[in-house]
Motif scaffolding. Structure first.
Motif, mmCIF file in Angstrom:
data_model
loop_
_atom_site.group_PDB
_atom_site.id
_atom_site.type_symbol
_atom_site.label_atom_id
_atom_site.label_comp_id
_atom_site.label_asym_id
_atom_site.label_seq_id
_atom_site.Cartn_x
_atom_site.Cartn_y
_atom_site.Cartn_z
ATOM 1 N N LEU A 1 -9.641 58.864 -24.652
ATOM 2 C CA LEU A 1 -9.691 58.946 -23.198
ATOM 3 C C LEU A 1 -11.118 59.132 -22.695
ATOM 4 O O LEU A 1 -11.509 58.557 -21.674
ATOM 5 N N THR A 2 -11.899 59.908 -23.419
ATOM 6 C CA THR A 2 -13.299 60.112 -23.026
ATOM 7 C C THR A 2 -14.097 58.829 -23.199
ATOM 8 O O THR A 2 -14.822 58.413 -22.282
ATOM 9 N N LEU A 3 -13.967 58.182 -24.353
ATOM 10 C CA LEU A 3 -14.693 56.922 -24.572
ATOM 11 C C LEU A 3 -14.285 55.880 -23.537
ATOM 12 O O LEU A 3 -15.147 55.190 -22.973
ATOM 13 N N LEU A 4 -13.000 55.769 -23.279
ATOM 14 C CA LEU A 4 -12.498 54.798 -22.312
ATOM 15 C C LEU A 4 -13.044 55.086 -20.919
ATOM 16 O O LEU A 4 -13.477 54.174 -20.209
ATOM 17 N N SER A 5 -13.066 56.347 -20.530
ATOM 18 C CA SER A 5 -13.555 56.716 -19.202
ATOM 19 C C SER A 5 -15.056 56.469 -19.069
ATOM 20 O O SER A 5 -15.513 55.969 -18.040
ATOM 21 N N SER B 1 -16.943 53.362 -16.534
ATOM 22 C CA SER B 1 -17.826 53.637 -15.395
ATOM 23 C C SER B 1 -19.239 53.869 -15.894
ATOM 24 O O SER B 1 -19.472 54.721 -16.739
ATOM 25 N N GLU B 2 -20.151 53.101 -15.354
ATOM 26 C CA GLU B 2 -21.536 53.221 -15.781
ATOM 27 C C GLU B 2 -22.102 54.577 -15.412
ATOM 28 O O GLU B 2 -21.988 55.032 -14.281
ATOM 29 N N GLU C 1 -16.793 63.577 -12.701
ATOM 30 C CA GLU C 1 -16.002 62.353 -12.542
ATOM 31 C C GLU C 1 -15.149 62.092 -13.778
ATOM 32 O O GLU C 1 -13.991 61.704 -13.682
ATOM 33 N N LEU C 2 -15.741 62.290 -14.955
ATOM 34 C CA LEU C 2 -15.010 62.064 -16.208
ATOM 35 C C LEU C 2 -13.801 62.985 -16.309
ATOM 36 O O LEU C 2 -12.715 62.539 -16.679
ATOM 37 N N ALA C 3 -13.984 64.253 -15.994
ATOM 38 C CA ALA C 3 -12.868 65.201 -16.064
ATOM 39 C C ALA C 3 -11.737 64.747 -15.152
ATOM 40 O O ALA C 3 -10.561 64.776 -15.531
ATOM 41 N N GLY C 4 -12.073 64.268 -13.957
ATOM 42 C CA GLY C 4 -11.069 63.775 -13.030
ATOM 43 C C GLY C 4 -10.363 62.540 -13.542
ATOM 44 O O GLY C 4 -9.136 62.414 -13.409
ATOM 45 N N MET C 5 -11.102 61.615 -14.145
ATOM 46 C CA MET C 5 -10.503 60.394 -14.682
ATOM 47 C C MET C 5 -9.538 60.703 -15.819
ATOM 48 O O MET C 5 -8.484 60.075 -15.946
ATOM 49 N N ILE C 6 -9.917 61.665 -16.655
ATOM 50 C CA ILE C 6 -9.108 61.995 -17.827
ATOM 51 C C ILE C 6 -7.948 62.910 -17.438
ATOM 52 O O ILE C 6 -6.905 62.912 -18.080
ATOM 53 N N GLY C 7 -8.146 63.696 -16.388
ATOM 54 C CA GLY C 7 -7.100 64.613 -15.947
ATOM 55 C C GLY C 7 -7.151 65.956 -16.645
ATOM 56 O O GLY C 7 -6.118 66.568 -16.902
ATOM 57 N N ILE C 8 -8.377 66.400 -16.973
ATOM 58 C CA ILE C 8 -8.543 67.706 -17.614
ATOM 59 C C ILE C 8 -9.564 68.522 -16.831
ATOM 60 O O ILE C 8 -10.267 68.001 -15.963
ATOM 61 N N GLN C 9 -9.641 69.802 -17.147
ATOM 62 C CA GLN C 9 -10.600 70.696 -16.505
ATOM 63 C C GLN C 9 -11.997 70.442 -17.060
ATOM 64 O O GLN C 9 -12.158 70.001 -18.206
ATOM 65 N N GLY C 10 -12.999 70.758 -16.261
ATOM 66 C CA GLY C 10 -14.384 70.557 -16.676
ATOM 67 C C GLY C 10 -14.748 71.275 -17.958
ATOM 68 O O GLY C 10 -15.463 70.737 -18.807
ATOM 69 N N ALA C 11 -14.255 72.514 -18.128
ATOM 70 C CA ALA C 11 -14.576 73.274 -19.339
ATOM 71 C C ALA C 11 -13.999 72.603 -20.583
ATOM 72 O O ALA C 11 -14.640 72.572 -21.635
ATOM 73 N N VAL D 1 -23.374 60.719 -18.658
ATOM 74 C CA VAL D 1 -22.864 60.525 -20.020
ATOM 75 C C VAL D 1 -22.899 59.041 -20.352
ATOM 76 O O VAL D 1 -22.446 58.208 -19.557
ATOM 77 N N GLU D 2 -23.438 58.713 -21.534
ATOM 78 C CA GLU D 2 -23.493 57.329 -21.995
ATOM 79 C C GLU D 2 -23.063 57.273 -23.456
ATOM 80 O O GLU D 2 -23.293 58.207 -24.222
ATOM 81 N N LEU D 3 -22.446 56.160 -23.841
ATOM 82 C CA LEU D 3 -22.054 55.963 -25.237
ATOM 83 C C LEU D 3 -23.258 55.531 -26.061
ATOM 84 O O LEU D 3 -24.106 54.776 -25.594
#
Length: 132
Positions: A29-33, A37-38, A44-54, A83-85
């Motif tokens: 989910l993290t890699l996909l998110s 998005s560049e 933003e990533l936490a929101g896309m994945i649906g988890i808390q920032g921590a 964040v970048e891959l």
């Protein structure tokens, strides 16, 4: 209850497919998110994945230690991490993407497109009903 049992069984099977391919659901989910998005920031990533920032920070720390991604401060807003891959992250993304495609094909086997479209509508209605 049928929906819950089915969802749990499908989720467990998908998790197993990702583990077999060398990943996990949170990593996928993290890699996909990030890939979707560049230069995504962590909020933003936490929101896309649906988890808390921590929780995301925990996953990002592990993935950064594995060399799958990099984080850097946004030059415009130093409080934000972008964040970048890495190449290794791109390679794992492709491996897990292939595993997800194979799993999806197995999951949809024998189901015509019309039934899948109808099923998607039923799921949307269920979500709407829960939200109402």
């Amino acid at each position: 209850m049928n929906l819950g049992r089915t969802a749990k069984l499908v989720a467990q099977a998908f998790d197993a497919a990702l583990v077999e391919a060398g990943g996990t659901l949170p990593v996928w989910l993290t890699l996909l998110s990030v890939k979707s998005s560049e230069l995504a920031n962590q909020r933003e990533l936490a929101g896309m994945i649906g988890i808390q920032g921590a929780t995301l920070t925990h996953h990002l720390n592990a993935m950064e230690a594995q060399g799958l991604l990099t984080r850097r401060r946004d030059p415009v807003n130093r409080r934000v991490h972008l964040v970048e891959l890495t190449e290794a992250g791109e390679a794992l993304f492709e491996t897990l993407r292939q595993a997800a495609l194979v799993f999806d094909k197995r999951l949809r086997k024998g189901l015509p497109d019309e039934r899948l479209a109808e099923f998607a509508q039923v799921l949307a209605a269920l979500r709407d009903n829960v939200g109402a």
